[in-house]
Write a protein that holds these residues in place. Structure first.
Motif, PDB file in Angstrom:
ATOM      1  N   UNK A 180       0.804  -1.206   0.000  1.00 34.39           N
ATOM      2  CA  UNK A 180       0.000   0.000   0.000  1.00 34.39           C
ATOM      3  C   UNK A 180       0.834   1.250   0.000  1.00 34.39           C
TER       4      UNK A 180
ATOM      5  N   UNK B  54     -16.824   4.914   3.295  1.00 35.84           N
ATOM      6  CA  UNK B  54     -16.579   3.587   3.864  1.00 35.84           C
ATOM      7  C   UNK B  54     -15.249   3.022   3.375  1.00 35.84           C
ATOM      8  N   UNK B  55     -14.960   3.255   2.085  1.00 30.22           N
ATOM      9  CA  UNK B  55     -13.700   2.747   1.549  1.00 30.22           C
ATOM     10  C   UNK B  55     -12.518   3.388   2.263  1.00 30.22           C
TER      11      UNK B  55
ATOM     12  N   UNK C  52     -12.410   4.659   5.297  1.00 29.33           N
ATOM     13  CA  UNK C  52     -12.326   4.081   6.635  1.00 29.33           C
ATOM     14  C   UNK C  52     -11.739   2.681   6.586  1.00 29.33           C
ATOM     15  N   UNK C  53     -12.201   1.942   5.611  1.00 34.55           N
ATOM     16  CA  UNK C  53     -11.731   0.563   5.490  1.00 34.55           C
ATOM     17  C   UNK C  53     -10.246   0.523   5.177  1.00 34.55           C
ATOM     18  N   UNK C  54      -9.832   1.439   4.361  1.00 36.48           N
ATOM     19  CA  UNK C  54      -8.437   1.497   3.971  1.00 36.48           C
ATOM     20  C   UNK C  54      -7.541   1.827   5.163  1.00 36.48           C
TER      21      UNK C  54
ATOM     22  N   UNK D  81      -8.077   1.234   8.268  1.00 38.89           N
ATOM     23  CA  UNK D  81      -7.937   0.056   9.121  1.00 38.89           C
ATOM     24  C   UNK D  81      -7.094  -1.004   8.428  1.00 38.89           C
ATOM     25  N   UNK D  82      -7.230  -1.089   7.121  1.00 38.03           N
ATOM     26  CA  UNK D  82      -6.470  -2.078   6.364  1.00 38.03           C
ATOM     27  C   UNK D  82      -4.977  -1.905   6.603  1.00 38.03           C
TER      28      UNK D  82
ATOM     29  N   UNK E  97      -3.928  -3.333   9.751  1.00 35.61           N
ATOM     30  CA  UNK E  97      -3.869  -4.793   9.670  1.00 35.61           C
ATOM     31  C   UNK E  97      -2.609  -5.275   8.980  1.00 35.61           C
TER      32      UNK E  97
END
Ligand code: HEA
Ligand code: HEA
Ligand code: CUA
Ligand code: CU
Lengths: 527, 243, 273
Positions: free
Chosen positions: B8, B100-101, B103-105, B107-108, B111
């Motif tokens: 990323x 949402x993407x 936010x998801x990113x 957190x991604x 991870x």
């Protein structure tokens, strides 16, 4: 009798081919449903309940998933409904290639026979409907039958696609423009374009599986230069678009039912067709990696496809607006098909929205392969899709059989399935959030979900009761029902206005002639 | 063999949110906590959307049930209205999707970015057990012992079919497969026991392919670790003699 | 609502009755009053079920070669009979008229089969530490070139056949068609010959990733050539007795061109890259 049996086995008439599809797919549904019941009973308590061999469970689950998707929903929607409705809706006397159509239905039946062989052969397939290698190439199970079932059904579908795209392009009634097609016809066009592009990919993937297991090739054998992820990518490259092959026709027929029973024009037709269906078609092939969020594919792919997956909510959202908008200022009558159609609306809303957490890659790292996933797709597919199919059978019942079903029995069946479905699939999602993984014969590690499992089993019996009521209603109606008029619903679409119930060979006693400005949804404009 | 790295970092970040909590010096971001937070936000988001649609539909169903009129009389949409009804909702939905993407990113990245100083353990999965190998050679089966307060990194591969190492309590899961190396990390904070279970179908005993993460107080872990390492070394030595 | 329905129904009933009257004259021939039937689709399906999955499973899964042969022996004649019967029925029927319009869709599907195989090949090849992998023998260079020349010229000959047919020169059409079939057959024979050589040298489908891709891709392609030849046989036999369907010729030739184009990819990707 002999003559009539022959006239069915050798038929090339699209209506009869459609009904042969219906019978085959409902048989698949019933048998796969019985497998679901066995699974549910087995899962009721921790520890063995009706079998102490996990292999039995695995075979039931394999059959359940494969038969429900490939044997029930896709053939019921793109086989039965497309065949029965499309030529009638576009005012054609048959499809472009009637013989090819018959070949396609019998290949489908061959696939069903092969799938049913699961229960009589030694070492039945146990590879789940996804058939991932290297398990699928290492198991003792008969992976060959899995591959061949997929191949037969896939080939059948390709023939259907070639046939229907040609039919809609060339055989519309004189004067019927593309913007005058029923929404359902559009949904079939798009669904078959998807099938034609993606089915060959799946077919090739399962063929490679077959070669790997039995002829020694090494596509998916890392020890010899292959890669296990090739299969997963190819499989989902088809199988995600496949969910839209299910979704679009089932929303399409829901539109027909809603428009008919609300006696209303489809809200913003062009938005639905070009924005909704077109958008889904454009995005369908760019999201498959959302099934591989935990499979170690490169990060940029996972994150990129998180975005494309989320964007699918845009065209699908337009489809939802169109559906709700079709109720606006309508005149809604609540008969059994309409109840099912509204059920589709609500269940699809739940199912579609629970796709959102899966789509967010980081949330999916916990959810993937837990019961949340079956929860999501049962709502969106097993519940919404099945409701659409049941609703469609009720809707077309007078046309197909020339007789009426019983309204009260129909509604009873509806409410039983409605309640049962929620009892099964709501707890399923909660168990998934708790961490309960899929495809588990036993769940000793998760004692906290035992109560939910029991509730699901109860719910499954309620569904069974509803399905039996429905089946009885259909059988009784077909044999003893009151004679049906040509257009019991007061629809404006050609299959109701121009053809008697049931339509004769050649469909229309007079080839339909369309007045300028004709529309299948011209409600409220005559009076 | 693919290295552990965040691909990323190479992707232009300016497009979406910038102020992401990337692990670095300072407090370690715990994916499990982030997961619970994002889950709640997402749940509110989709509940609101669902309720809006359901409420409007339910209102129409009630308001326009068949009464006096036999047929509907929908308004004819003007061209502007028709386009508006497509474009405006599309932008609203897109806005939510990108939110949402993003936010998801965020957190991604938590991870997939392993904090410094993580305890690195190798995992070999095989039908139907988890085999852990520690840096000092200690080996355990179906029991991952880790110290509290230190991130743990698993580098995973499989000896036969695809499995998936799933620790529900830590909200992590990643497949292990032959021919590839994958990784996951999690952050145990308190001593305790957590279920490990297999989340990718792997045949007969898939549902029994379970183990435990045992989080120990740091000194207890240290003692166990040294003893296990010595035992492994001794075994390797005696194994060497036999050959 | 019930009223409304009944009203519409009466209206429709009236129109239908009127139509039936009026139709007695001209519409009767146009709209069949019998259910149309054909036994061949069912025949072919049963044949496929026996000759493919069942024969394969008996041979490779359950180790019963005898049963496999029986299945093949039952299935293949059914398929052949089905195709023959179908062609006989179909030549006179209206449905062939649309086949050139349908063929591009079918070709789209076919193209994706090859795309899938190539994609898998690329993934394996680009991910491999060394290429060609151990166990690979030297692939012939001359034979594929000859095969290319043959297949490309067959595209021209079938085009010539089509043109002669359009001019109404039946004899010339037959000759060009026959020449195309000869070229196609030589192609398949060369391919089989090459396979035999390679397998003889120990380069089998199981050798490594390259052999896997090689045999799968060339095998799939050869299978398509054989299907094309089959279509030509189905064209030629009735044509010898003077029955030709122009749309059928057009579709078959379209398919043949496609198989030809795919071969160019096969040569460049599998032999010369
Ligand atoms: C008919 C079938 C069907 C349909 C239509 C869908 C639709 C969707 N699915 Fe689903 N899915 C399946 C069938 C289906 N799915 C199956 C069978 C599996 C599991 C396969 C297996 O592993 O065995 C699966 C699995 C699956 C996964 C993989 C999970 C995992 O294994 O970890 C994901 C992840 O992204 C996903 C997401 C989605 C999304 C985002 C949609 C979207 O298309 C949904 C879009 C709809 C809405 C969003 C609701 C309506 C829209 C609005 C009200 C507008 C406003 C909304 C927003 C702005 C958010 N699905
Ligand atoms: C359209 C698809 C579809 C449908 C309709 C269903 C319907 C049902 N499903 Fe299924 N399911 C799948 C698709 C579907 N499922 C898929 C793809 C999987 C994943 C497989 C995998 O992991 O590989 C799955 C997995 C799955 C699981 C997960 C198991 C596991 O992971 O371990 C469970 C568990 O409860 C379950 C239950 C049920 C139940 C109780 C029903 C009930 O709704 C069934 C009710 C039906 C009946 C009870 C039929 C009996 C009726 C009659 C005999 C008479 C009536 C007949 C007519 C009206 C014609 N399903
Ligand atoms: Cu290992 Cu499932
Ligand atoms: Cu998907």
């Amino acid at each position: 009798m002999g003559a009539t049996l022959r006239s069915w086995l050798f038929t090339t008439d699209h209506k009869r081919v459609g009904i042969l599809y219906l019978i085959g797919s409902l048989a698949a549904f019933a048998i796969a449903g019985v497998m679901a019941m066995l699974m549910r009973i087995e899962l009721t308590n921790i520890g063995p309940d009706i079998t102490d061999n996990p292999q039995d469970y695995n075979v039931w689950l394999y059959f359940h998933g494969a038969a429900m998707i490939l044997g029930f929903q896709i053939p019921a929607l793109t086989g039965f409904l497309a065949n029965y409705c499309v030529p009638l809706m576009i005012g054609a006397r048959d499809v472009a290639f009637p013989r090819l159509n018959a070949l396609s239905v019998w290949l489908f039946w061959a696939g069903i026979v092969l799938a049913l062989a699961t229960f009589v052969i030694p070492d039945p397939p146990d590879v789940m409907w996804t058939g991932y290698p290297p398990y699928a190439t290492m198991t003792w199970g008969n992976t060959a039958f899995y591959s061949f079932t997929v191949l037969l059904l896939g080939f059948s579908s390709i023939l259907g696609g070639v046939n229907f795209l040609t039919t809609v392009a060339y055989m519309r009634a004189p004067g019927m423009g593309w913007n005058q097609l029923n929404v359902f016809v559009w949904s079939i066009v798009v669904a078959f374009i998807i099938q034609l592009i993606f089915v060959p990919v799946l077919g090739t993937a399962v063929t490679m599986l077959l070669f790997d297991k039995y002829l020694g090739t090494t596509f998916f054998q890392p020890a010899n230069g292959g890669d296990v992820l090739i299969y997963q990518n190819l499989f989902w490259f088809y199988s995600h678009p496949a969910v839209y092959v299910i979704l679009l026709p089932f929303l399409g027929i829901t539109y027909e039912i809603v428009a008919t029973f609300a006696r209303n024009r489809v809200f913003n037709y062009k938005m639905v067709v070009y924005g909704g269906f077109g958008g889904v078609l454009l995005l369908a092939g760019e999201v498959w990696v959302h099934h591989l969020y935990t499979a170690g594919v490169p990060d940029w792919l996972r994150v990129g496809q998180m975005v494309t997956t989320l964007l699918i909510s845009v065209p699908v959202g337009l489809l939802m607006i169109g559906l709700v908008g079709t109720l606006y200022r309508g005149s809604i009558e609540y008969r059994t098909p309409m109840l099912y159609a509204l059920g589709v609306l609500f269940f699809f809303l739940i199912g579609g929205l629970t796709g959102i957490p899966n789509a967010i890659a980081s949330l999916d790292l916990h959810l993937q392969d837990t019961y949340f996933i079956p929860g999501h797709f049962h709502y969106v597919m097993a519940v919404a899709g099945t409701f659409a199919i049941f609703g469609a059978v009720y809707y077309l019942f007078p046309k197909m059989t020339g007789r009426m079903y019983r309204e009260r029995t129909g509604k009873l069946g509806f409410w039983l399935t409605f309640i049962g479905m929620n009892l099964v699939f709501m707890p399923m999602m909660i168990a998934g959030i708790e961490g309960m993984p899929r495809r588990y014969y036993d769940y000793a590690q998760f004692p906290q979900v035992e109560g939910m499992q029991q509730l699901m089993t109860v719910g499954a019996f309620v569904i069974l009761a509803g399905a039996l009521v429905t089946l009885w209603n259909w059988l009784h109606g077909a044999l003893r029902g009151e004679p049906a008029p040509a257009n019991p619903w007061g629809s404006r679409s050609l299959e109701w206005t121009a053809a008697p119930s049931p339509p004769p060979p050649g469909n229309f006693p007079v080839p339909p002639r369309l007045e300028p400005g004709w529309s299948p949804y011209a409600y409220g404009e005559r009076a | 063999m693919p290295e552990v790295r965040s691909v990323l970092a190479a992707v232009p970040t300016g497009l979406l949110v910038a102020g992401a909590a990337v692990a670095g010096p300072g407090p370690i971001a715990d994916p499990a906590v982030g997961w619970d937070r994002l889950w709640e936000e997402m749940l509110i988001d989709i509940t609101v959307i669902g309720l809006v649609f359901a409420a409007v539909a339910a209102w129409f169903m009630w308001r326009y049930r068949r009464r006096d009129r036999a047929e509907g009389d929908p308004p004819r949409l003007s061209a502007t209205a028709a386009v508006g009804w497509a474009v405006i909702p599309a932008f609203v939905f897109m806005a939510d999707d990108f939110y949402l993407a993003a936010k998801g990113w965020e957190l991604w990245k938590v991870y997939r970015t392993v904090p410094e100083g993580a305890l690195e353990v190798r995992l070999d999965s095989a039908m139907w057990s988890w085999n852990y190998t520690y840096p000092n050679g200690a080996v355990t089966v179906n029991e991952l012992r880790v110290p509290a307060g230190r991130p743990v990194l698993l580098r995973m591969t499989s000896r036969d079919v695809v499995h998936s190492h799933f620790i529900p309590d830590f909200r992590v899961k990643e497949d292990s497969m032959p021919g590839r190396i994958t990784y996951l990390w999690f952050y145990p904070k308190e001593p305790g026991e957590h279920v490990v279970t297999c989340a990718e179908y792997c045949g007969l005993l898939h549902s029994r392919m379970a183990g435990k993460v045992i989080v120990m107080a740091p000194d207890a872990f240290e003692a166990w670790y040294r003893a296990a390492g010595q035992k492994a070394a001794a075994e390797a030595a005696s194994g060497g003699e036999e050959v | 609502m019930a009223q409304q329905g009944a009203e519409l129904d009466r209206e429709l009933g009236g129109r239908l009755a009127a139509a039936a009257h009026e139709g007695e004259g001209h519409a009767a021939g146009e709209h069949a009053h019998e259910w149309e039937t054909s036994p061949w689709p069912l025949t072919i399906s049963v044949g496929i079920l026996l000759a493919l999955p069942l024969a394969f499973a008996f041979r490779f899964v359950y180790g019963q070669p005898l049963l496999a042969v029986i299945m093949l022996g039952l299935g293949t004649p059914l398929i052949v009979a089905g195709v023959v019967g179908w062609v006989r029925e179909g030549l006179g029927a209206h449905e062939l008229g649309l086949s050139p319009a349908a063929m591009p869709w079918f070709i789209l599907a076919e193209a994706l089969i090859f795309l899938t195989l190539f994609a898998s090949y690329w993934v394996m090849r680009l991910g491999a530490p060394e290429w060609p992998p151990a166990g690979t023998v030297d692939l012939p260079r001359l034979v594929p070139l000859a095969m290319t020349a043959i297949l490309v010229s067959s595209s021209f000959t079938i085009h010539a056949a089509e043109a002669r047919l359009a001019e109404g020169r039946h004899g010339a059409f037959l000759r060009w068609l026959a020449l195309t079939m000869v070229l196609g057959t030589v192609f398949v024979l060369l391919s089989a010959f090459e396979w035999r050589e390679l397998i003889h040298e120990g380069f089998t489908p199981a050798t490594n990733a390259y052999s896997t891709a090689f045999f799968s891709i060339t095998g799939f392609h050869a299978a398509h050539v054989i299907v094309g030849l089959g279509a030509f046989v189905a064209l030629l036999l009735p044509a010898l007795r003077g029955r030709v369907s122009e749309p059928f010729v057009k579709s078959a030739s379209m398919y043949w061109h496609f198989v030809d184009v795919v071969w160019l990819f096969v040569v460049s990707q599998v032999y010369f890259w």
